[in-house]
Design an enzyme around this catalytic site. Structure first.
Site, short mmCIF file in Angstrom:
data_model
loop_
_atom_site.label_atom_id
_atom_site.label_comp_id
_atom_site.label_asym_id
_atom_site.label_seq_id
_atom_site.Cartn_x
_atom_site.Cartn_y
_atom_site.Cartn_z
N GLY A 106 11.83 8.74 40.77
CA GLY A 106 10.40 8.96 40.87
C GLY A 106 9.95 10.20 40.12
N ASP A 107 10.76 11.25 40.17
CA ASP A 107 10.44 12.47 39.43
C ASP A 107 10.44 12.20 37.92
OD1 ASP A 107 10.69 13.58 41.99
OD2 ASP A 107 12.81 14.04 41.66
N SER A 141 5.23 3.74 42.64
CA SER A 141 6.57 3.30 42.25
C SER A 141 7.17 2.46 43.37
CB SER A 141 7.47 4.49 41.94
OG SER A 141 7.54 5.37 43.05
N GLY A 171 8.94 -2.62 40.44
CA GLY A 171 8.07 -2.19 39.38
C GLY A 171 7.19 -0.99 39.68
N GLY A 175 10.52 0.87 42.99
CA GLY A 175 11.90 0.56 42.65
C GLY A 175 12.00 -0.62 41.70
N ALA A 176 12.89 -1.55 42.04
CA ALA A 176 13.11 -2.72 41.19
C ALA A 176 11.90 -3.64 41.13
CB ALA A 176 14.33 -3.50 41.69
#
Length: 325
Positions: free
Chosen positions: A257-258, A226, A231, A228-229
């Site tokens: 993330g969870d 992961s 992708g 964030g913005a």
């Protein structure tokens, strides 16, 4: 829907504080505060329940302040299989400023001794091998409390795999190495955790793809990264995929993330196509950053968030782009 066991070895009471600007050394006035039973594993369990699964949570809770957890599990319909140990579950403080900066102050957790660990192993062995309904998957999420080593985490992974169950792990540092070596089915570091795993300070998009492949080469069947913005990258038995989330105003990234882990596992267990699974998980993770807490699949505009999420199938050797799915 599936029965799923979620292990949260180091849960926390999350105290989220919103304020205009943090001024260290001065008296600060908060705009809002929110106290919630949390920790990565508990957050994963919340999302899985919201998606319709039967969830059991286990790990360690301090006996002196478990009230918020008991109430949360009762309200959500989560089976509470936590072991109570002497002491207090840690409190993590999240200071969110209006400019988007978030400061985390995390406690170490309650100390786990050998007797408590053996009791947890015995309980999980029973659950994985003889309990009915038997879980279809195990998720281990979060940091390790004092007294629990990466080798002990590997013992949990090996236990689940020996029982024939997929084991998804969301952790970092030496614990991530131990989980991969023990045969974790899937791992999900974020871009910062992956950089540390690679011995780097940061990774660009191209380097992330190569690093994710390194996770697979090390033994993980599924590598989910992961960023964030920027992708989500998913390399595994269903091919190589990348998703770009919709543009949203980020208020609090804790729990995103969870949410991603839970929603992607949901798609895999439902045996939907990988593009559908990744689109749902990425969109729900984006929904989570708009507020405190995890993603809400019942959000009024969730269908629109999914429509705005772009998912690409990457060809062998692709570092970016690929075919739109």
């Amino acid at each position: 829907m599936a029965s799923i066991m979620v292990l949260s070895l180091n849960p926390a009471l999350d105290l989220s504080i919103g304020l205009e600007r943090l001024s260290p050394g001065e008296v600060n006035r908060t705009r809002e505060t929110h106290l919630e039973a949390a920790g990565k594993g508990v957050n994963v369990a919340r999302v899985l329940v919201a998606l319709g699964h039967e969830v059991t949570v286990s790990g360690f809770l301090g006996a002196d302040n478990d009230g918020a957890f008991r109430r949360a599990f009762e309200t959500l319909g989560i089976e509470d299989a936590f072991l109570r140990v002497p002491g207090e579950t840690r409190t993590n403080v999240k200071l969110a400023e209006d400019d988007g900066r978030v400061t985390d102050i995390n406690g170490p957790g309650v100390v786990i001794d050998a007797d408590a660990w053996r009791r947890l192993i015995d309980r999980l062995t029973q659950r994985c091998e003889a309990f009915s309904p038997r879980p279809r998957a195990v998720v281990i999420a979060g940091s390790l409390p004092p007294g629990v080593t990466p080798a002990m985490l590997a013992e949990l992974v090996a236990l689940g795999r020996a029982a024939g169950l997929p084991v998804w792990v969301d952790t970092s540092g030496p614990a991530l190495d131990a989980a991969i070596t023990a045969g974790a089915t899937a791992v999900k570091p974020n871009e910062h955790e992956l950089a540390v795993w690679m011995g780097r300070t940061s990774l660009d998009a191209s380097a992330r793809h190569g690093a994710a492949q390194r996770l697979r080469d090390a033994g993980a069947e599924e590598a989910v990264v992961s960023a964030g913005a920027e992708g989500v990258l998913w390399l595994g038995r269903r091919g190589a995929w990348e998703a770009m989330p919709p543009r949203v105003e980020a208020v609090n990234t804790v729990g995103a993330g969870d949410t991603l882990v839970a929603a992607l596992l949901h798609g895999v267990l439902d045996d939907v196509s990988p593009d559908v699974a990744l689109r749902l998980a990425t969109a729900l993770s984006a929904e989570a950053v708009r507020h405190v807490g995890v993603g809400r699949p019942d959000a009024d505009d969730f269908s629109e968030l999914q429509r705005q999420t772009r998912v690409y199938r990457l060809e062998e050797g692709d570092d970016a782009g690929g075919a739109l799915a």
